[in-house]
Design a protein around this motif. Structure first.
Motif, PDB file in Angstrom:
ATOM      1  N   GLY A  12       6.324   9.790  -4.110  1.00 26.27           N
ATOM      2  CA  GLY A  12       7.149  10.926  -4.557  1.00 26.27           C
ATOM      3  C   GLY A  12       7.607  11.813  -3.417  1.00 26.27           C
ATOM      4  N   ALA A  15      12.298   9.959  -0.137  1.00 30.09           N
ATOM      5  CA  ALA A  15      12.892   8.650  -0.462  1.00 30.09           C
ATOM      6  C   ALA A  15      12.700   8.337  -1.948  1.00 30.09           C
ATOM      7  CB  ALA A  15      12.255   7.550   0.395  1.00 30.09           C
ATOM      8  N   GLY A  16      11.482   8.504  -2.434  1.00 28.31           N
ATOM      9  CA  GLY A  16      11.188   8.197  -3.836  1.00 28.31           C
ATOM     10  C   GLY A  16      11.943   9.102  -4.788  1.00 28.31           C
ATOM     11  N   VAL A  33       5.717   7.156  -9.261  1.00 27.56           N
ATOM     12  CA  VAL A  33       4.271   7.400  -9.226  1.00 27.56           C
ATOM     13  C   VAL A  33       3.899   7.953  -7.860  1.00 27.56           C
ATOM     14  CG1 VAL A  33       3.525   5.745 -10.983  1.00 27.56           C
ATOM     15  CG2 VAL A  33       3.783   4.955  -8.618  1.00 27.56           C
ATOM     16  N   GLU A  47       9.441  19.731   9.530  1.00 29.39           N
ATOM     17  CA  GLU A  47      10.339  20.281   8.505  1.00 29.39           C
ATOM     18  C   GLU A  47      11.751  20.620   8.999  1.00 29.39           C
ATOM     19  OE1 GLU A  47       7.399  22.504   5.542  1.00 29.39           O
ATOM     20  OE2 GLU A  47       7.219  23.307   7.570  1.00 29.39           O
ATOM     21  N   SER A 121      -1.375   9.286  -9.465  1.00 34.28           N
ATOM     22  CA  SER A 121      -1.239   7.926  -9.992  1.00 34.28           C
ATOM     23  C   SER A 121      -0.907   7.014  -8.820  1.00 34.28           C
ATOM     24  CB  SER A 121      -0.104   7.869 -11.015  1.00 34.28           C
ATOM     25  OG  SER A 121      -0.405   8.744 -12.085  1.00 34.28           O
ATOM     26  N   ALA A 155       8.471   3.463  -1.710  1.00 29.53           N
ATOM     27  CA  ALA A 155       8.848   4.684  -0.981  1.00 29.53           C
ATOM     28  C   ALA A 155       7.559   5.382  -0.602  1.00 29.53           C
ATOM     29  CB  ALA A 155       9.717   5.574  -1.873  1.00 29.53           C
ATOM     30  N   SER A 180       0.591  12.195  16.185  1.00 35.53           N
ATOM     31  CA  SER A 180       1.092  13.575  16.073  1.00 35.53           C
ATOM     32  C   SER A 180       0.049  14.538  15.529  1.00 35.53           C
ATOM     33  CB  SER A 180       2.292  13.617  15.126  1.00 35.53           C
ATOM     34  OG  SER A 180       3.314  12.821  15.619  1.00 35.53           O
ATOM     35  N   GLY A 259      -0.950  13.390  11.860  1.00 35.54           N
ATOM     36  CA  GLY A 259      -0.045  12.432  11.196  1.00 35.54           C
ATOM     37  C   GLY A 259       0.477  11.409  12.177  1.00 35.54           C
ATOM     38  N   ALA A 296      15.237   9.014   4.859  1.00 33.95           N
ATOM     39  CA  ALA A 296      14.496   8.706   3.630  1.00 33.95           C
ATOM     40  C   ALA A 296      15.381   8.976   2.406  1.00 33.95           C
ATOM     41  CB  ALA A 296      13.220   9.534   3.572  1.00 33.95           C
TER      42      ALA A 296
HETATM   43  C1  LIG Z   1       3.935  15.584  12.430  1.00 33.90           C
HETATM   44  C2  LIG Z   1       5.237  15.122  11.829  1.00 33.90           C
HETATM   45  C3  LIG Z   1       6.379  15.867  12.027  1.00 33.90           C
HETATM   46  C4  LIG Z   1       7.601  15.454  11.470  1.00 33.90           C
HETATM   47  N1  LIG Z   1       8.710  16.250  11.622  1.00 33.90           N
HETATM   48  C5  LIG Z   1       9.877  15.903  11.071  1.00 33.90           C
HETATM   49  C6  LIG Z   1      11.022  16.767  11.165  1.00 33.90           C
HETATM   50  O1  LIG Z   1      10.970  17.863  11.714  1.00 33.90           O
HETATM   51  N2  LIG Z   1      12.179  16.340  10.592  1.00 33.90           N
HETATM   52  C7  LIG Z   1      12.285  15.147   9.947  1.00 33.90           C
HETATM   53  O2  LIG Z   1      13.385  14.820   9.481  1.00 33.90           O
HETATM   54  N3  LIG Z   1      11.216  14.332   9.817  1.00 33.90           N
HETATM   55  C8  LIG Z   1      10.010  14.681  10.345  1.00 33.90           C
HETATM   56  N4  LIG Z   1       8.916  13.888  10.185  1.00 33.90           N
HETATM   57  C9  LIG Z   1       9.065  12.623   9.422  1.00 33.90           C
HETATM   58  C10 LIG Z   1       9.164  12.925   7.923  1.00 33.90           C
HETATM   59  O3  LIG Z   1       8.054  13.676   7.503  1.00 33.90           O
HETATM   60  C11 LIG Z   1       9.246  11.597   7.143  1.00 33.90           C
HETATM   61  O4  LIG Z   1      10.227  10.793   7.755  1.00 33.90           O
HETATM   62  C12 LIG Z   1       9.608  11.784   5.667  1.00 33.90           C
HETATM   63  O5  LIG Z   1       8.634  12.513   4.991  1.00 33.90           O
HETATM   64  C13 LIG Z   1       9.769  10.394   5.017  1.00 33.90           C
HETATM   65  O6  LIG Z   1       9.929  10.491   3.629  1.00 33.90           O
HETATM   66  P1  LIG Z   1       9.397   9.315   2.689  1.00 33.90           P
HETATM   67  O7  LIG Z   1       9.763   9.713   1.310  1.00 33.90           O
HETATM   68  O8  LIG Z   1       9.829   8.014   3.218  1.00 33.90           O
HETATM   69  O9  LIG Z   1       7.814   9.337   2.867  1.00 33.90           O
HETATM   70  P2  LIG Z   1       6.754  10.488   2.560  1.00 33.90           P
HETATM   71  O10 LIG Z   1       7.378  11.825   2.609  1.00 33.90           O
HETATM   72  O11 LIG Z   1       5.589  10.219   3.433  1.00 33.90           O
HETATM   73  O12 LIG Z   1       6.348  10.196   1.042  1.00 33.90           O
HETATM   74  C14 LIG Z   1       5.606   9.053   0.683  1.00 33.90           C
HETATM   75  C15 LIG Z   1       4.772   9.392  -0.526  1.00 33.90           C
HETATM   76  O13 LIG Z   1       4.204   8.202  -1.064  1.00 33.90           O
HETATM   77  C16 LIG Z   1       2.916   8.502  -1.543  1.00 33.90           C
HETATM   78  N5  LIG Z   1       2.163   7.247  -1.641  1.00 33.90           N
HETATM   79  C17 LIG Z   1       1.709   6.472  -0.620  1.00 33.90           C
HETATM   80  N6  LIG Z   1       1.097   5.364  -1.114  1.00 33.90           N
HETATM   81  C18 LIG Z   1       1.175   5.439  -2.469  1.00 33.90           C
HETATM   82  C19 LIG Z   1       0.706   4.590  -3.525  1.00 33.90           C
HETATM   83  N7  LIG Z   1       0.065   3.450  -3.273  1.00 33.90           N
HETATM   84  N8  LIG Z   1       0.925   4.985  -4.811  1.00 33.90           N
HETATM   85  C20 LIG Z   1       1.584   6.163  -5.063  1.00 33.90           C
HETATM   86  N9  LIG Z   1       2.023   7.000  -4.100  1.00 33.90           N
HETATM   87  C21 LIG Z   1       1.839   6.644  -2.815  1.00 33.90           C
HETATM   88  C22 LIG Z   1       2.365   9.469  -0.502  1.00 33.90           C
HETATM   89  O14 LIG Z   1       1.289  10.232  -1.019  1.00 33.90           O
HETATM   90  C23 LIG Z   1       3.597  10.315  -0.193  1.00 33.90           C
HETATM   91  O15 LIG Z   1       3.685  11.475  -0.984  1.00 33.90           O
HETATM   92  C24 LIG Z   1       7.679  14.259  10.709  1.00 33.90           C
HETATM   93  C25 LIG Z   1       6.507  13.502  10.504  1.00 33.90           C
HETATM   94  C26 LIG Z   1       5.303  13.922  11.049  1.00 33.90           C
HETATM   95  C27 LIG Z   1       4.050  13.122  10.803  1.00 33.90           C
END
Ligand SMILES: Cc1cc2nc3c(=O)[nH]c(=O)nc-3n(C[C@H](O)[C@H](O)[C@H](O)COP(=O)(O)OP(=O)(O)OC[C@H]3O[C@@H](n4cnc5c(N)ncnc54)[C@H](O)[C@@H]3O)c2cc1C
Length: 398
Positions: A12, A15-16, A33, A47, A121, A155, A180, A259, A296
């Motif tokens: 969530g 991307a999700g 989920v 952020e 979930s 996602a 990080s 992270g 994402a």
């Molecule tokens: C220290 C740090 C600093 C960053 N700074 C920046 C920035 O300034 N700007 C920027 O653009 N990006 C930044 N990023 C990168 C950014 O946070 C990610 O690229 C972004 O959150 C990706 O979105 P996502 O939806 O792919 O994944 P996420 O936001 O990680 O979401 C994935 C979700 O899936 C859930 N999940 C995982 N496995 C399961 C499962 N089996 N079942 C159900 N749920 C599950 C997780 O709990 C999570 O909530 C940073 C990252 C880090 C670590």
């Protein structure tokens, strides 16, 4: 939670949320989920996001904008500060978000569009039939339930396991995972409207350190260094502590966020029969900046669109879903990842003296805007020898 959906989305995050929202807007039944008990927390992100990038997906709202950026600065290894101000970007620099609220808003919009959402979930395993993904086993409150779906959208972020369980190689080489650490600090003297990046092999080897304001006297102060440089006494936290002690000796740390960020190339293929992979799980983070929020959202939305088309045509095979893989690779985002991967690979090999030269030379130029691409073009212009070192890549940018 029903036992069958058109689309099941694992994760969530941005991307999700975009995948779920888009699928629902296209009239599909969709379930997101999320394994954590709350969307958006804990935050693992600095952020930062460009204004124009954000506006592509959602209108800005003061509820989830912590700070409005009008400038930026890059601090060279020798301490020289190169300033970039808003005049260069027509006032369109960037925001520092409050992701606890922002991520919820994105999921809220998905649910308003009609998607179901289930927190705490966890997708614990895929349901496979004849080699195709047909849903997932979802753990909730000690019970496991089968949820079937025509398409599953992975996602699940940088620590993604779902696609691996489906047989896809998602390994990130150690040197390409940025280790990080970030502190949310308060009671510090900062420019509340400028992001600051510190470079140098003593400050952040093969990475950078950042100060992203979160208000008048608060900021995300973090660092990313190459996994291969991280070791005893030289962990990301050690470098960050050294910086904090010197720069913000009286600041208070109110949050500690470890992270990982992938700075590798994207997965070789982001689809399989019944499966699409988005966001950090697909490794589509910008390898140069480590930014992945926009990418994402972009891949999430695209996956939702292509899933809808394929479900309507009754063909969710890998071949049909390849439309998604091709589309993001051919997009501005996809091409930007490839370009920035080469530039990152070049920059991490440079000694501090070379980084100083590059930053000094660029600071003398009157730039019209300071997007990453403009900055890179200017770096190449100011350092003609780079054309030889970067080869075809440099030529393509001129
Ligand atoms: C220290 C740090 C600093 C960053 N700074 C920046 C920035 O300034 N700007 C920027 O653009 N990006 C930044 N990023 C990168 C950014 O946070 C990610 O690229 C972004 O959150 C990706 O979105 P996502 O939806 O792919 O994944 P996420 O936001 O990680 O979401 C994935 C979700 O899936 C859930 N999940 C995982 N496995 C399961 C499962 N089996 N079942 C159900 N749920 C599950 C997780 O709990 C999570 O909530 C940073 C990252 C880090 C670590």
């Amino acid at each position: 939670m029903k036992s069958k959906y058109d689309v099941l989305i694992v994760g969530g995050g941005p991307a999700g949320a975009l995948a779920g929202r888009t699928a629902a807007e296209k009239g599909l039944s969709a379930l997101i989920v999320e394994k954590r008990p709350a969307i958006g927390a804990p935050v693992r992100c600095a952020e930062g996001i460009g204004k124009e990038a954000l506006h592509e997906f959602i209108d800005p709202d003061p509820r989830w904008i912590s700070a409005d950026m009008t400038g930026a600065a890059i601090v060279a290894p020798d301490g020289f500060v190169m300033r970039l101000d808003s005049a260069m970007a027509g006032g369109k620099v960037g925001y520092v978000l409050d992701r606890k609220i922002f991520d919820r808003e994105l999921v809220w919009k998905a649910s308003e569009a009609g998607a179901d959402v289930a927190v705490k979930s966890r997708a614990a395993a895929p349901i496979m039939e004849n080699g195709a993904v047909k849903g997932a086993k979802i753990e909730f409150a000690g019970k496991t339930t089968d949820v079937k779906a025509d398409v599953v959208i992975a996602a699940d972020g940088v620590e993604s396991k779902f696609s691996k369980w489906c047989g896809i190689d998602t390994t990130i080489p150690v040197r390409e995972i940025m280790s990080s650490v970030q502190y949310v600090m308060t009671d510090i003297d900062i420019d509340e409207h400028a992001t600051i990046f510190y470079m140098g092999n003593d400050v952040a080897p093969e990475g950078y350190l950042w100060v992203f304001p979160k208000g008048k006297r608060s900021a995300n102060v973090g660092i990313g260094i190459s996994g291969k440089k991280s070791g005893d006494g030289h962990r990301a936290k050690d470098y960050l502590d050294k910086f904090v002690k010197k720069t913000f000796p009286d600041g208070k740390t109110i949050e500690y966020i470890p992270g990982g960020v992938s700075v590798c190339r994207p997965l070789d293929c982001t689809v399989a029969d019944g499966l699409m992979i988005t966001g950090d799980a697909a490794r589509v983070v910008d390898p140069l900046t480590g930014g992945g929020i926009y990418n994402a959202m972009y891949t999430g939305r695209l996956a939702g669109e292509v899933a809808a088309e394929c479900i309507e045509k009754g063909d969710v095979s890998k071949k049909a879903l390849m439309k998604y893989d091709r589309a993001w690779r051919e997009s501005k985002m996809g091409k930007g990842i490839e370009r920035n991967y080469h530039i990152k690979e070049y920059l991490i090999k440079q000694p501090d003296t070379k980084l100083n030269d590059i930053i000094h030379s660029v600071s003398k130029i009157d730039m019209q805007d300071f997007s990453t691409i403009t900055l890179i073009k200017e770096i190449i212009k100011a350092n003609p020898k780079l054309v030889l070192e970067l080869g075809a890549l440099a030529a393509s940018l001129r």
